[in-house]
Design an enzyme around this catalytic site. Structure first.
Site, PDB file in Angstrom:
ATOM      1  N   CYS A  34      -0.641   4.025   2.228  1.00 39.87           N
ATOM      2  CA  CYS A  34      -0.688   3.601   3.957  1.00 39.87           C
ATOM      3  C   CYS A  34       1.207   3.992   4.106  1.00 39.87           C
ATOM      4  O   CYS A  34       1.482   4.431   4.809  1.00 39.87           O
ATOM      5  CB  CYS A  34      -0.561   2.480   3.970  1.00 39.87           C
ATOM      6  N   ASP A  35       1.972   3.403   3.962  1.00 34.51           N
ATOM      7  CA  ASP A  35       3.261   3.156   3.749  1.00 34.51           C
ATOM      8  C   ASP A  35       4.412   4.245   3.135  1.00 34.51           C
ATOM      9  O   ASP A  35       5.859   4.509   3.015  1.00 34.51           O
ATOM     10  CB  ASP A  35       3.654   2.146   3.995  1.00 34.51           C
ATOM     11  N   CYS A  88       0.912  -1.090   0.147  1.00 30.69           N
ATOM     12  CA  CYS A  88      -0.191   0.013   0.290  1.00 30.69           C
ATOM     13  C   CYS A  88       0.733   1.281   0.267  1.00 30.69           C
ATOM     14  O   CYS A  88       1.465   2.011   1.485  1.00 30.69           O
ATOM     15  CB  CYS A  88      -0.683  -0.100   1.518  1.00 30.69           C
TER      16      CYS A  88
END
Ligand code: NAP
Length: 306
Positions: free
Chosen positions: A136-137, A133
């Site tokens: 997200c990261d 992701c």
């Protein structure tokens, strides 16, 4: 315990649309979601193919708008991880963390999760450089070198998001033609900031405690190459989250649920919608469409089975 008209599992676009339609039909229902409302859409960096939004909209923003609409119509979204679904005579019993609900029908819209590549090093280094992701990261890799694997829309969107944050982005795809939308491919080529490595197969993620490089095989020559990088973002498709339905209804060999044209499964009263369903295309519009059809199907079922 109250027996609801329906329980919807999953607050992605399919589940939330089902909630909107059931609420407007005057049916009692609750949506149960283990994570954030929006599902895969929430983590989509930009959405530009959902009608009604002439400019690209952040996936998280679109998810929040859908959630607002659901809540305005009075549908409760309960946060819990569902652990079992059982059909008992004329109702469904759903249990989860701090949760026990009963309903006459059920709409299962739990979507899908990223499919792992299954290469050595991937599982061991997950969270230490391996990610599924980018939104997200991505910020953990600010100013660093990353590789994105895959040739579909998810990989293309991921690369586009990361090229604004990272020092370098290499996009590795196993064929020399992308599966994703031509418009996205052209935009990435136009930016010139993403290095495209076509016809390369990923063999192994290397590194001791964190990712150090990705071993690739040139499909045309058979030669291997170790590509130095700090992060590897894997986008090679998704798999259905249908474990809870095993034994309850018919599925294909991959775990996608077989439904009829009203989104009804082989079990009476159980409807499915979104990425969980066996079908040719999985898009946000097809998920919302499934959610609508499932809710209308549920309404008809409840009318017939008073
Ligand atoms: P996808 O379209 O199935 O693409 C998966 C990619 O991974 C393919 O290019 C495939 O290569 C590659 N791949 C699969 N197994 C591999 C392996 N073992 N080694 C190397 N590469 C491998 O998956 P997706 O990109 O996640 O998209 C899923 C669905 O969501 C699609 O329908 C997509 O259009 C949709 N989506 C839409 C949006 C949007 O519209 N905003 C955003 C994201 C996703 P091959 O091409 O060679 O098979």
């Amino acid at each position: 315990m109250q027996i609801l008209d329906s329980i919807i599992i999953g607050a992605g676009p399919a589940g939330m649309t089902a909630g909107i339609y059931l609420a407007r039909s005057g049916r009692s229902c609750v949506i149960v979601e283990a994570g954030v409302a929006g599902g895969q859409v929430f983590i989509n960096h930009l959405v530009e193919n959902y009608p009604g939004f002439p400019e690209p909209i952040k996936g998280s923003e679109l998810a929040e708008l859908m959630e607002k609409q659901v809540r305005r119509l009075g549908v409760e979204i309960k946060n819990s991880l569902v652990t079992s679904i059982n059909k008992e005579k004329d109702h469904f019993l759903v249990k989860g963390y701090n949760l026990e609900l009963k309903s006459r029908t059920l709409i299962y819209a739990a979507g899908s999760k990223p499919r792992p590549l299954g290469i050595p090093g991937e599982e061991r280094l997950f969270g230490s450089g391996v990610s599924y992701c980018s939104t997200c990261d991505g910020m953990f890799f600010k100013g660093k070198d990353v590789v994105v694997i895959g040739g579909g829309n998810s990989a293309l969107h991921g690369a586009e998001y990361l090229e604004k944050i990272c020092s370098s982005v290499s996009l590795v795809h196993r064929r020399d033609e992308f599966r994703g939308d031509l418009m996205l491919v052209e935009r990435l080529k136009g930016s010139g900031r993403v290095k495209m490595l076509l016809s390369y197969e990923p063999l192994e993620v290397l590194g001791d405690k964190k990712v150090d490089s990705l071993r690739l095989k040139d499909v045309k020559t058979g030669k291997t190459l170790d590509l130095k990088c700090d992060g590897v973002f894997i986008y090679v498709g998704y798999q259905p989250q249908s474990e809870l339905l095993k034994g309850l209804c018919d599925m294909d060999d991959y775990g996608y649920v077989l439904t009829d044209n009203s989104m009804s499964s082989s079990l009476k009263g159980l409807y499915c919608a979104g990425d969980i369903v066996k079908k040719a295309h999985r898009q946000m519009v097809t998920a919302t469409s499934d959610g609508c059809i499932a809710a209308l199907g549920v309404n008809e079922y409840l009318n017939k089975n008073k």
